[in-house]
Enzyme design. Sequence first.
Site, PDB file in Angstrom:
ATOM      1  N   ASP A  53      13.016  -2.586  -0.302  1.00 17.61           N
ATOM      2  CA  ASP A  53      14.069  -1.974  -0.934  1.00 17.61           C
ATOM      3  C   ASP A  53      14.421  -0.623  -0.094  1.00 17.61           C
ATOM      4  OD1 ASP A  53      14.238  -3.233  -3.359  1.00 17.61           O
ATOM      5  OD2 ASP A  53      12.730  -2.015  -4.303  1.00 17.61           O
ATOM      6  N   TYR A 111       0.517  -4.793  -0.239  1.00 12.41           N
ATOM      7  CA  TYR A 111       1.307  -3.549  -0.002  1.00 12.41           C
ATOM      8  C   TYR A 111       0.383  -2.379  -0.143  1.00 12.41           C
ATOM      9  CZ  TYR A 111       5.718  -5.894  -0.836  1.00 12.41           C
ATOM     10  OH  TYR A 111       6.976  -6.656  -0.813  1.00 12.41           O
TER      11      TYR A 111
END
Length: 245
Positions: A53, A111
């Site tokens: 994003d 992540y």
Amino acid sequence: MRNIKLTIEYDGKRYLGWQRLGDSEKTIQGKIEGVIAQMTGETIEIIGSGRTDAGTHARGQVANFKTASEMTPEEMQSFFNRYLPRDIVIKKVETASERFHARYNAQAKQYSYYVWNSEIPSAFNRNYSFHVPQTLDIEKMTQACEKLIGTHDFIGFSALKKTKKSTTRTVHQVSIQKEGEMLHFVFEGDGFLHKMVRILTGTLIEIGLGKKDSTIIDEVFQSNTRKEAGETVPAHGLFLDEVIY
């Protein structure tokens, strides 16, 4: 035609995310494709392991592209890092097998999310972590992490509406490490839905603040309802660490 694999590091602060949009100057994919055109004279669309994003960073994004160029991997890497902006770095260039596909061949991803947990904000970490000034109960948060591990339908922990595609994912690891004032959240799984890591982190933070009980995780899995989960934390604390093949 050779198949080239790239391992990419970037600071996402200035960009609208990975995926090329109308304004390619503000996306990671667009910047890299622009340099490939300079380097090879070819118009090439690169394939990323997945989208990140706007504002999200990466230490180990992976992409591939096909080219007729005869440049060596070392020459390509030198060219990339000479002409790309300084906040995008090609860490590795390799010749991959013809069938390698950065997205379809990915087996897992890892992540990290960073939370600066101090009453006093950090001038240096402000662009790479989310500031939470209140005291967090790390023990409660760590216990809640265990509930997220395994195979579940994670649609309630995502920004997705109803979809025909499967929203079931397997999460292998969720952990929280305290590094001074910084809390380092690690998530590893076979895949993550849109904004899933940020919503999971937001849910864990609300549990740590005492705003929610860890049973909320079970309730979200049962209801598949986004509104039951925690808030979506900002993108600037999120890093794609590694894509595992």
